[in-house]
Write a protein that holds these residues in place. Structure first.
Motif, PDB file in Angstrom:
ATOM      1  N   LEU A 155      28.867  47.439  36.837  1.00 32.36           N
ATOM      2  CA  LEU A 155      29.716  47.395  35.645  1.00 32.36           C
ATOM      3  C   LEU A 155      29.725  46.020  34.979  1.00 32.36           C
ATOM      4  O   LEU A 155      30.544  45.754  34.100  1.00 32.36           O
ATOM      5  N   GLY A 156      28.813  45.148  35.423  1.00 30.76           N
ATOM      6  CA  GLY A 156      28.685  43.853  34.768  1.00 30.76           C
ATOM      7  C   GLY A 156      29.854  42.908  34.974  1.00 30.76           C
ATOM      8  O   GLY A 156      30.049  41.972  34.189  1.00 30.76           O
ATOM      9  N   CYS A 157      30.647  43.125  36.032  1.00 30.26           N
ATOM     10  CA  CYS A 157      31.786  42.239  36.306  1.00 30.26           C
ATOM     11  C   CYS A 157      31.287  40.956  36.981  1.00 30.26           C
ATOM     12  O   CYS A 157      30.156  40.890  37.469  1.00 30.26           O
ATOM     13  N   THR A 158      32.134  39.961  36.990  1.00 31.41           N
ATOM     14  CA  THR A 158      31.761  38.675  37.607  1.00 31.41           C
ATOM     15  C   THR A 158      32.872  38.210  38.558  1.00 31.41           C
ATOM     16  O   THR A 158      33.306  37.063  38.508  1.00 31.41           O
ATOM     17  N   ILE A 159      33.319  39.122  39.392  1.00 34.54           N
ATOM     18  CA  ILE A 159      34.385  38.793  40.343  1.00 34.54           C
ATOM     19  C   ILE A 159      33.760  38.102  41.556  1.00 34.54           C
ATOM     20  O   ILE A 159      32.767  38.579  42.113  1.00 34.54           O
ATOM     21  N   THR A 160      34.342  37.001  41.968  1.00 28.49           N
ATOM     22  CA  THR A 160      33.813  36.239  43.103  1.00 28.49           C
ATOM     23  C   THR A 160      34.245  36.873  44.427  1.00 28.49           C
ATOM     24  O   THR A 160      35.443  37.135  44.615  1.00 28.49           O
ATOM     25  N   PRO A 161      33.312  37.160  45.335  1.00 33.34           N
ATOM     26  CA  PRO A 161      33.686  37.692  46.654  1.00 33.34           C
ATOM     27  C   PRO A 161      34.613  36.717  47.390  1.00 33.34           C
ATOM     28  O   PRO A 161      34.617  35.516  47.102  1.00 33.34           O
ATOM     29  N   ILE A 162      35.362  37.236  48.325  1.00 38.23           N
ATOM     30  CA  ILE A 162      36.354  36.421  49.030  1.00 38.23           C
ATOM     31  C   ILE A 162      36.021  36.300  50.513  1.00 38.23           C
ATOM     32  O   ILE A 162      35.268  37.100  51.056  1.00 38.23           O
ATOM     33  N   LYS A 163      36.602  35.292  51.128  1.00 34.73           N
ATOM     34  CA  LYS A 163      36.387  35.052  52.548  1.00 34.73           C
ATOM     35  C   LYS A 163      37.682  34.554  53.166  1.00 34.73           C
ATOM     36  O   LYS A 163      38.394  33.741  52.573  1.00 34.73           O
ATOM     37  N   LYS A 220      32.525  64.309  32.514  1.00 36.37           N
ATOM     38  CA  LYS A 220      33.224  63.018  32.408  1.00 36.37           C
ATOM     39  C   LYS A 220      32.245  61.852  32.518  1.00 36.37           C
ATOM     40  O   LYS A 220      32.343  60.880  31.783  1.00 36.37           O
ATOM     41  N   ILE A 221      31.304  61.982  33.427  1.00 37.99           N
ATOM     42  CA  ILE A 221      30.307  60.930  33.607  1.00 37.99           C
ATOM     43  C   ILE A 221      29.457  60.774  32.347  1.00 37.99           C
ATOM     44  O   ILE A 221      29.149  59.656  31.917  1.00 37.99           O
ATOM     45  N   ALA A 275      26.703  53.674  36.877  1.00 39.66           N
ATOM     46  CA  ALA A 275      27.784  52.897  36.277  1.00 39.66           C
ATOM     47  C   ALA A 275      28.872  53.817  35.749  1.00 39.66           C
ATOM     48  O   ALA A 275      30.071  53.574  35.950  1.00 39.66           O
ATOM     49  N   ALA A 276      28.456  54.881  35.089  1.00 34.52           N
ATOM     50  CA  ALA A 276      29.434  55.838  34.548  1.00 34.52           C
ATOM     51  C   ALA A 276      30.205  56.526  35.672  1.00 34.52           C
ATOM     52  O   ALA A 276      31.416  56.741  35.566  1.00 34.52           O
ATOM     53  N   MET A 277      29.490  56.867  36.727  1.00 35.04           N
ATOM     54  CA  MET A 277      30.140  57.525  37.858  1.00 35.04           C
ATOM     55  C   MET A 277      31.182  56.616  38.497  1.00 35.04           C
ATOM     56  O   MET A 277      32.286  57.045  38.835  1.00 35.04           O
ATOM     57  N   VAL A 278      30.840  55.332  38.671  1.00 41.09           N
ATOM     58  CA  VAL A 278      31.780  54.372  39.240  1.00 41.09           C
ATOM     59  C   VAL A 278      33.022  54.270  38.365  1.00 41.09           C
ATOM     60  O   VAL A 278      34.151  54.278  38.854  1.00 41.09           O
ATOM     61  N   ALA A 279      32.809  54.194  37.066  1.00 40.77           N
ATOM     62  CA  ALA A 279      33.939  54.097  36.130  1.00 40.77           C
ATOM     63  C   ALA A 279      34.858  55.304  36.238  1.00 40.77           C
ATOM     64  O   ALA A 279      36.085  55.171  36.284  1.00 40.77           O
ATOM     65  N   ILE A 280      34.268  56.478  36.307  1.00 40.73           N
ATOM     66  CA  ILE A 280      35.073  57.703  36.404  1.00 40.73           C
ATOM     67  C   ILE A 280      35.842  57.750  37.711  1.00 40.73           C
ATOM     68  O   ILE A 280      37.014  58.146  37.752  1.00 40.73           O
ATOM     69  N   LYS A 281      35.201  57.323  38.785  1.00 50.49           N
ATOM     70  CA  LYS A 281      35.881  57.314  40.083  1.00 50.49           C
ATOM     71  C   LYS A 281      37.066  56.345  40.068  1.00 50.49           C
ATOM     72  O   LYS A 281      38.135  56.632  40.623  1.00 50.49           O
ATOM     73  N   LEU A 282      36.887  55.202  39.446  1.00 48.68           N
ATOM     74  CA  LEU A 282      37.961  54.218  39.393  1.00 48.68           C
ATOM     75  C   LEU A 282      39.092  54.671  38.478  1.00 48.68           C
ATOM     76  O   LEU A 282      40.267  54.528  38.806  1.00 48.68           O
TER      77      LEU A 282
END
Length: 225
Positions: free
Chosen positions: A47-55, A109-110, A128-135
């Protein structure tokens, strides 16, 4: 043996119980960090996000680690809200409503979501569409994230919030150090009861959270194979 242990023989047992509960909490938090990073990976890749993974930070307290995961979970919620806003802005009201209609076929929906992503990104995959619909359609995930954020905040603010992630070190000993007699016994009982209460709720919410994320990530893996 400390003087307080001689006066109150059950104190060593309480200390060990507290350490055991603390380790259970850390194991649970570690699993949540892992699950969150799985979802972050899917959002970033598809989905083109830029969230930094955490530790998890072993040199930090429980509270500080709670704040780390809360921050990323808030970022995930923000991304889901942004997807919803994009859909609402670029779709006709009838099509937008279809995304949330439980009677509407998921493939339809997808296809609708993919149309929107093609406008936003120039092109879009069905994954990408499937992920969006699931979320968007996962009340289960939305509710579990909100519940877990609330519990993490409670844990951070509780008596166990200031305990170091490293249990064999100064974190726990700082709470127990130099507290003698009945005062120590009272403090230990309070701490153990607090751990037990928060841990029971936290474990249940964490399992639901991890399961909800696994549903999304496993579908993605199937889609790309």
């Amino acid at each position: 043996m400390a003087l307080s242990d001689l006066l109150y023989p059950d104190n060593p047992k309480r200390k060990q119980e507290l350490i055991h509960l603390h380790q259970e909490l850390l194991d649970c938090m570690s699993a949540n960090f892992h699950a969150t990073n799985e979802l972050v990976g899917v959002l970033n890749e598809h989905l083109g996000c830029t969230i930094t993974p955490i530790k998890m930070r072993e040199s930090s307290t429980v509270k500080e680690n709670c704040e780390i995961i809360i921050q990323v979970m808030n970022a995930i919620q923000h991304q889901v809200q942004k997807i919803d806003s994009d859909m609402k802005e670029k779709l006709e009201p009838v099509l937008y409503q279809k995304l949330y209609d439980i009677k509407e076929p998921e493939l339809e929906k997808i296809a609708i979501a993919q149309r929107v992503f093609s406008i936003i990104f120039g092109e879009a995959t069905s994954t990408a569409a499937m992920v969006a619909i699931k979320l968007l359609g996962s009340d289960h995930l939305t509710l579990t994230v909100s519940k877990l954020i609330s519990l993490l905040a409670q844990i951070g603010a509780s008596v166990l919030g200031g305990v170091s992630i490293t249990i064999i070190g100064l974190g726990l000993e700082m709470i127990l150090h130099a507290i003698l007699g009945a005062v120590e016994r009272s403090q230990l009982l309070t701490a153990v009861r607090s751990y037990e209460k928060h841990l029971a709720e936290f474990k249940a919410a964490s399992e639901k959270y991890q399961h909800a994320i696994h549903e999304v990530t496993s579908l993605v893996r199937q889609q790309v194979q």
